[in-house]
Design a protein around this motif. Sequence first.
Motif, PDB file in Angstrom:
ATOM      1  N   LEU A   1      18.895 -33.002 -10.245  1.00  0.00           N
ATOM      2  CA  LEU A   1      20.296 -33.458 -10.228  1.00  0.00           C
ATOM      3  C   LEU A   1      21.171 -32.472  -9.440  1.00  0.00           C
ATOM      4  N   VAL A   2      20.891 -31.171  -9.584  1.00  0.00           N
ATOM      5  CA  VAL A   2      21.628 -30.183  -8.769  1.00  0.00           C
ATOM      6  C   VAL A   2      21.323 -30.428  -7.281  1.00  0.00           C
ATOM      7  N   ASP A   3      20.054 -30.739  -6.983  1.00  0.00           N
ATOM      8  CA  ASP A   3      19.695 -31.026  -5.584  1.00  0.00           C
ATOM      9  C   ASP A   3      20.414 -32.277  -5.081  1.00  0.00           C
ATOM     10  N   LEU A   4      20.580 -33.230  -5.982  1.00  0.00           N
ATOM     11  CA  LEU A   4      21.296 -34.464  -5.646  1.00  0.00           C
ATOM     12  C   LEU A   4      22.741 -34.138  -5.239  1.00  0.00           C
ATOM     13  N   LEU A   5      23.363 -33.203  -5.960  1.00  0.00           N
ATOM     14  CA  LEU A   5      24.717 -32.772  -5.612  1.00  0.00           C
ATOM     15  C   LEU A   5      24.757 -32.232  -4.187  1.00  0.00           C
ATOM     16  N   LYS A   6      23.756 -31.405  -3.863  1.00  0.00           N
ATOM     17  CA  LYS A   6      23.737 -30.850  -2.501  1.00  0.00           C
ATOM     18  C   LYS A   6      23.577 -31.951  -1.458  1.00  0.00           C
ATOM     19  N   GLU A   7      22.754 -32.948  -1.786  1.00  0.00           N
ATOM     20  CA  GLU A   7      22.603 -34.091  -0.860  1.00  0.00           C
ATOM     21  C   GLU A   7      23.938 -34.805  -0.659  1.00  0.00           C
ATOM     22  N   ILE A   8      24.663 -35.005  -1.768  1.00  0.00           N
ATOM     23  CA  ILE A   8      25.957 -35.701  -1.662  1.00  0.00           C
ATOM     24  C   ILE A   8      26.904 -34.899  -0.771  1.00  0.00           C
ATOM     25  N   ILE A   9      26.967 -33.573  -1.035  1.00  0.00           N
ATOM     26  CA  ILE A   9      27.939 -32.750  -0.318  1.00  0.00           C
ATOM     27  C   ILE A   9      27.602 -32.675   1.173  1.00  0.00           C
ATOM     28  N   TRP A  10      26.315 -32.550   1.486  1.00  0.00           N
ATOM     29  CA  TRP A  10      25.949 -32.446   2.902  1.00  0.00           C
ATOM     30  C   TRP A  10      25.661 -33.789   3.567  1.00  0.00           C
ATOM     31  N   HIS A  11      25.925 -34.857   2.841  1.00  0.00           N
ATOM     32  CA  HIS A  11      25.707 -36.167   3.453  1.00  0.00           C
ATOM     33  C   HIS A  11      26.629 -36.294   4.664  1.00  0.00           C
ATOM     34  N   PRO A  12      26.088 -36.683   5.821  1.00  0.00           N
ATOM     35  CA  PRO A  12      26.981 -36.818   6.983  1.00  0.00           C
ATOM     36  C   PRO A  12      28.065 -37.863   6.722  1.00  0.00           C
ATOM     37  N   VAL A  13      29.212 -37.634   7.323  1.00  0.00           N
ATOM     38  CA  VAL A  13      30.320 -38.572   7.168  1.00  0.00           C
ATOM     39  C   VAL A  13      30.072 -39.787   8.070  1.00  0.00           C
ATOM     40  N   HIS A  14      29.945 -40.941   7.463  1.00  0.00           N
ATOM     41  CA  HIS A  14      29.791 -42.176   8.243  1.00  0.00           C
ATOM     42  C   HIS A  14      31.093 -42.945   8.191  1.00  0.00           C
ATOM     43  N   LEU A  15      31.699 -43.106   9.370  1.00  0.00           N
ATOM     44  CA  LEU A  15      32.968 -43.836   9.417  1.00  0.00           C
ATOM     45  C   LEU A  15      32.743 -45.305   9.103  1.00  0.00           C
ATOM     46  N   ILE A  16      33.737 -45.902   8.465  1.00  0.00           N
ATOM     47  CA  ILE A  16      33.764 -47.349   8.300  1.00  0.00           C
ATOM     48  C   ILE A  16      33.833 -47.945   9.717  1.00  0.00           C
ATOM     49  N   ASP A  17      33.098 -49.041   9.931  1.00  0.00           N
ATOM     50  CA  ASP A  17      33.158 -49.716  11.238  1.00  0.00           C
ATOM     51  C   ASP A  17      34.607 -49.873  11.654  1.00  0.00           C
ATOM     52  N   SER A  18      34.909 -49.555  12.846  1.00  0.00           N
ATOM     53  CA  SER A  18      36.245 -49.762  13.425  1.00  0.00           C
ATOM     54  C   SER A  18      37.267 -48.690  13.041  1.00  0.00           C
ATOM     55  N   ALA A  19      36.918 -47.774  12.108  1.00  0.00           N
ATOM     56  CA  ALA A  19      37.915 -46.779  11.665  1.00  0.00           C
ATOM     57  C   ALA A  19      38.428 -45.945  12.841  1.00  0.00           C
ATOM     58  N   ALA A  20      37.521 -45.472  13.697  1.00  0.00           N
ATOM     59  CA  ALA A  20      37.948 -44.603  14.803  1.00  0.00           C
ATOM     60  C   ALA A  20      38.910 -45.358  15.715  1.00  0.00           C
ATOM     61  N   HIS A  21      38.528 -46.586  16.051  1.00  0.00           N
ATOM     62  CA  HIS A  21      39.352 -47.392  16.943  1.00  0.00           C
ATOM     63  C   HIS A  21      40.721 -47.694  16.323  1.00  0.00           C
ATOM     64  N   VAL A  22      40.697 -48.107  15.058  1.00  0.00           N
ATOM     65  CA  VAL A  22      41.944 -48.497  14.389  1.00  0.00           C
ATOM     66  C   VAL A  22      42.885 -47.297  14.244  1.00  0.00           C
ATOM     67  N   VAL A  23      42.341 -46.141  13.821  1.00  0.00           N
ATOM     68  CA  VAL A  23      43.198 -44.961  13.628  1.00  0.00           C
ATOM     69  C   VAL A  23      43.797 -44.528  14.959  1.00  0.00           C
ATOM     70  N   GLU A  24      43.008 -44.555  15.999  1.00  0.00           N
ATOM     71  CA  GLU A  24      43.528 -44.177  17.318  1.00  0.00           C
ATOM     72  C   GLU A  24      44.656 -45.129  17.736  1.00  0.00           C
ATOM     73  N   GLU A  25      44.408 -46.417  17.540  1.00  0.00           N
ATOM     74  CA  GLU A  25      45.409 -47.423  17.925  1.00  0.00           C
ATOM     75  C   GLU A  25      46.712 -47.237  17.116  1.00  0.00           C
ATOM     76  N   LEU A  26      46.552 -47.078  15.798  1.00  0.00           N
ATOM     77  CA  LEU A  26      47.739 -46.919  14.953  1.00  0.00           C
ATOM     78  C   LEU A  26      48.509 -45.655  15.307  1.00  0.00           C
ATOM     79  N   SER A  27      47.779 -44.604  15.669  1.00  0.00           N
ATOM     80  CA  SER A  27      48.438 -43.315  15.936  1.00  0.00           C
ATOM     81  C   SER A  27      49.339 -43.398  17.159  1.00  0.00           C
ATOM     82  N   ARG A  28      49.107 -44.397  18.020  1.00  0.00           N
ATOM     83  CA  ARG A  28      49.972 -44.547  19.198  1.00  0.00           C
ATOM     84  C   ARG A  28      51.333 -45.111  18.818  1.00  0.00           C
ATOM     85  N   SER A  29      51.398 -45.829  17.700  1.00  0.00           N
ATOM     86  CA  SER A  29      52.655 -46.486  17.312  1.00  0.00           C
ATOM     87  C   SER A  29      53.321 -45.903  16.085  1.00  0.00           C
TER      88      SER A  29
END
Lengths: 240, 240
Positions: free
Chosen positions: A92-120
């Motif tokens: 279970l302690v190892d599971l915690l380490k897996e959770i913490i080091w899990h790579p960040v996977h963006l929600i589909d379209s998040a990068a595009h949407v945030v960039e677009e919104l940041s312009r306005s």
Amino acid sequence: MSKDVEKRLVVGMDGDDTLWHNENILWSAEQKFQQVLLHYLSAEDLSHRLYETEMRNLSLFGYGAKGFVLSMIETAIEVTDGRIAVADIQSLVDLLKEIIWHPVHLIDSAAHVVEELSRSYRLILISKGELFHQEHKVASSGLADFFSAVEIVSEKDQSVYARILTKYDVDPSNFVMVGNSLRSDIDPILKLGARAIHVPYEITWKHEGQSSLDPKNRTYVLCNSLTEVAHALREMESMD
Amino acid sequence: MSKDVEKRLVVGMDGDDTLWHNENILWSAEQKFQQVLLHYLSAEDLSHRLYETEMRNLSLFGYGAKGFVLSMIETAIEVTDGRIAVADIQSLVDLLKEIIWHPVHLIDSAAHVVEELSRSYRLILISKGELFHQEHKVASSGLADFFSAVEIVSEKDQSVYARILTKYDVDPSNFVMVGNSLRSDIDPILKLGARAIHVPYEITWKHEGQSSLDPKNRTYVLCNSLTEVAHALREMESMD
């Protein structure tokens, strides 16, 4: 653009399960927790007992992966009457380490949407959880530069949002919060007189799905995906 | 007062072990950890192994009580080759709860000194650790109202201090940090060109005592207690 940028809406955005996946990582961790303990209790009972421990520990540990796994360890000891193997506790302690080091996977379209919104719009990322882990996720997301500010908070209630709006000198009538959690992103913001856009995640943690709002008073906008948010914001502006 | 208040020094103050006791709580927790394991290893070896685990886990867990006790659990499993009793692991989880709910005990004179300093200087509390636990300690300290700002950070390095100074529009030449840790409160601040006052705590965690500064370049002021800080600040101002 008919309005001055300065007068446009200020948009708060949640991180976990709005811009990047989180609940699926915790869900998968809970599956592993259940595998360890399935010969003691059914999956359903385990899930129930873990949730009870989490709720009991919330005021001690706050939100976040470390508190989640500490509650797993406690539940594992409780439901086995101390008969769980020490090696399983280490897993279970190892599971915690897996959770913490899990790579960040963006929600589909998040990068595009945030960039677009940041312009306005002026964007503020408002993320709940453990400081160290959230900072790591924000940095790994690659999205930090699109936000004019990042706020990592231990709780998302009305007073926390009010403090943030005051800090950035934003009038509630000019603020829209975008997030997946009724409890954390929608209810407190509506109570402040600001607006909200609910973008549900594929999985909702029981706790975050709980809402104290009368359904009749739910005046937020529902978007089925992040890609609909820009349109929803324009609609809101056109009604102002 | 010969100078305008606006031109007076801005004073950063550390929380743990500068304004309230912390290390003694962790020290006492480590004694209990050793009691659990003394028939496996000597106190000295246990202390060494725990520190090794903490350092290995620092980049995963960050600073704070939860990471400390998770490292205890891991160390306990390691040094006993998994033979530790499950009840003893539960006792370590209980130890974590004791640490988190330990009442905040102010350092003698802290309340008086902070109140006095707040009358002459803009004070910023800069506290390192877990957001949820630090917020709890700040609130329980009763000192929050004397600070013009509270910053809870996951690390105290040069870039974090630089970000805080920029955020509050403070020139490094006008900033003095007061704290007990060479690594976290003194070194990074001096490297930024600001000044520092070192108020050592009765116990120093090995990690916080480590300093990368050449002893010849240690230009901070040493105060043996908080009560000397006001005088030290006036001396600094008189030399400006």
